[in-house]
Enzyme design. Structure first.
Site, PDB file in Angstrom:
ATOM      1  N   ASP A   1       7.044  -3.229  -1.058  1.00  0.00           N
ATOM      2  CA  ASP A   1       6.562  -1.942  -0.707  1.00  0.00           C
ATOM      3  C   ASP A   1       7.451  -1.939   0.380  1.00  0.00           C
ATOM      4  O   ASP A   1       7.352  -0.403   0.901  1.00  0.00           O
ATOM      5  CB  ASP A   1       5.196  -1.659  -1.082  1.00  0.00           C
ATOM      6  CG  ASP A   1       4.708  -1.811  -2.248  1.00  0.00           C
ATOM      7  OD1 ASP A   1       5.338  -1.495  -2.859  1.00  0.00           O
ATOM      8  OD2 ASP A   1       3.268  -0.877  -2.248  1.00  0.00           O
TER       9      ASP A   1
ATOM     10  N   ASP B   1       3.690  -2.438   5.686  1.00  0.00           N
ATOM     11  CA  ASP B   1       2.814  -2.405   4.759  1.00  0.00           C
ATOM     12  C   ASP B   1       1.744  -3.638   4.261  1.00  0.00           C
ATOM     13  O   ASP B   1       2.005  -4.605   4.896  1.00  0.00           O
ATOM     14  CB  ASP B   1       3.383  -2.061   3.547  1.00  0.00           C
ATOM     15  CG  ASP B   1       2.536  -2.059   2.069  1.00  0.00           C
ATOM     16  OD1 ASP B   1       1.382  -0.804   2.651  1.00  0.00           O
ATOM     17  OD2 ASP B   1       2.547  -2.485   0.905  1.00  0.00           O
TER      18      ASP B   1
ATOM     19  N   HIS C   1       1.792  -3.752  -6.946  1.00  0.00           N
ATOM     20  CA  HIS C   1       1.405  -2.933  -5.580  1.00  0.00           C
ATOM     21  C   HIS C   1       1.581  -5.060  -4.982  1.00  0.00           C
ATOM     22  O   HIS C   1       1.010  -5.677  -4.784  1.00  0.00           O
ATOM     23  CB  HIS C   1       0.317  -2.500  -5.111  1.00  0.00           C
ATOM     24  CG  HIS C   1      -0.121  -1.485  -5.406  1.00  0.00           C
ATOM     25  ND1 HIS C   1       0.356   0.482  -5.372  1.00  0.00           N
ATOM     26  CD2 HIS C   1       0.087  -0.906  -6.521  1.00  0.00           C
ATOM     27  CE1 HIS C   1       0.429   0.866  -5.858  1.00  0.00           C
ATOM     28  NE2 HIS C   1      -0.527   0.139  -6.509  1.00  0.00           N
TER      29      HIS C   1
ATOM     30  N   GLU D   1      -1.853  -4.667   1.629  1.00  0.00           N
ATOM     31  CA  GLU D   1      -2.782  -5.021   0.730  1.00  0.00           C
ATOM     32  C   GLU D   1      -3.883  -5.338   0.895  1.00  0.00           C
ATOM     33  O   GLU D   1      -3.577  -6.562   2.304  1.00  0.00           O
ATOM     34  CB  GLU D   1      -1.922  -5.590  -0.661  1.00  0.00           C
ATOM     35  CG  GLU D   1      -0.607  -5.569  -0.721  1.00  0.00           C
ATOM     36  CD  GLU D   1      -0.389  -3.898  -0.907  1.00  0.00           C
ATOM     37  OE1 GLU D   1      -1.483  -3.150  -1.516  1.00  0.00           O
ATOM     38  OE2 GLU D   1       0.891  -3.311  -1.510  1.00  0.00           O
TER      39      GLU D   1
ATOM     40  N   GLU E   1     -10.923  -4.525  -9.318  1.00  0.00           N
ATOM     41  CA  GLU E   1     -10.624  -3.789  -9.513  1.00  0.00           C
ATOM     42  C   GLU E   1      -8.615  -3.659  -8.345  1.00  0.00           C
ATOM     43  O   GLU E   1      -7.923  -3.451  -8.929  1.00  0.00           O
ATOM     44  CB  GLU E   1     -10.880  -2.104  -9.188  1.00  0.00           C
ATOM     45  CG  GLU E   1     -11.942  -1.899  -7.535  1.00  0.00           C
ATOM     46  CD  GLU E   1     -12.751  -2.562  -7.726  1.00  0.00           C
ATOM     47  OE1 GLU E   1     -13.766  -2.307  -7.352  1.00  0.00           O
ATOM     48  OE2 GLU E   1     -13.343  -3.362  -9.131  1.00  0.00           O
TER      49      GLU E   1
END
Length: 228
Positions: free
Chosen positions: A155, A7, A150, A9, A52
């Site tokens: 994850d 994963d 997250h 980010e 965000e």
């Protein structure tokens, strides 16, 4: 068979418009069993973290400022994944970012055919149903209560459990640990599942064995295995 559950980010949605990877997390599976070996790296994106993105990941500019740039960790990442299959949820997103970063460094790109997309598998198995990681955790009764933000490594660990459910059921001895890629087992090697050194003793009691022999004998010559 070695697989890497992966994963990333990122600061946004598109590397071509300046977005970058800020975190990579990966979990090693060997024959569908977690070995406890992981890769985890925060990365300085060399740009400001959008508000965000900060809300989703909890990673701010101050935290990422002293982290290595992708150019400093790209080869170590490739050394970890090697030529293994990559298990990714929404694989096109992560592969797009990883290959963009690797391409800027002029390092070998990850072949797209090495990616196994658990999002596509979930949509095929459960058409019309939600297929997010959280939704699949609810479907398979996987505890994701610690997933308040997250995080790439967390994850990946959750996705490893989801992936095993998607392909036919969790291994009963699945054990995921948060270990650094640099920290190997206490014996100095990387753990791999090994054959059992001695067969387990039979659980059949002597009474059960005698009852079975008597039953087989009672079938006589009409038994299927007694026929020529």
């Amino acid at each position: 068979m070695r697989e890497i559950v992966l994963d990333t980010e990122t600061t946004g949605f598109d590397p071509e418009t300046g977005d970058r990877i800020v975190e990579i997390g990966a979990v090693e599976l060997y024959n569908h069993i977690a070995t406890g070996r992981t890769y985890h790296q925060y990365i300085n994106p060399e740009r400001s973290m959008p508000a965000e993105a900060f809300e989703v990941h909890g990673l701010g500019d101050d935290f990422l400022r002293d982290k290595p740039r992708f150019a400093e960790i790209g080869q170590a990442f490739l050394d970890f994944v090697q030529d293994s299959k990559l298990i990714i949820h929404n694989a096109s997103f992560d592969m797009k970012f990883l290959n963009a970063e690797l391409g800027w460094m002029k390092l070998p790109l990850l072949p797209w055919d090495r990616a196994i997309d658990t999002l596509a598998i979930a949509r095929q198995r459960f058409p019309g149903s939600p297929a997010s990681l959280d939704a699949l955790c609810r479907r398979f009764n996987i505890d994701n209560s610690s997933r308040t933000l997250h995080g790439a490594l967390l994850d990946s660990e959750i996705l490893a459990e989801v992936y095993l459910e998607l392909i036919g059921g969790r291994q009963p001895d699945l054990s995921l640990s948060i270990a650094s890629v640099d920290s190997e087992s206490a014996t100095g090697g990387i753990w791999r599942p090994m054959p059992r050194p001695a067969p387990l003793p039979s659980r059949l009691t002597e009474d059960e064995r005698e009852a079975h022999d008597a039953f087989v004998k009672s079938l006589g010559e009409s038994a299927l295995w007694a026929r020529a």
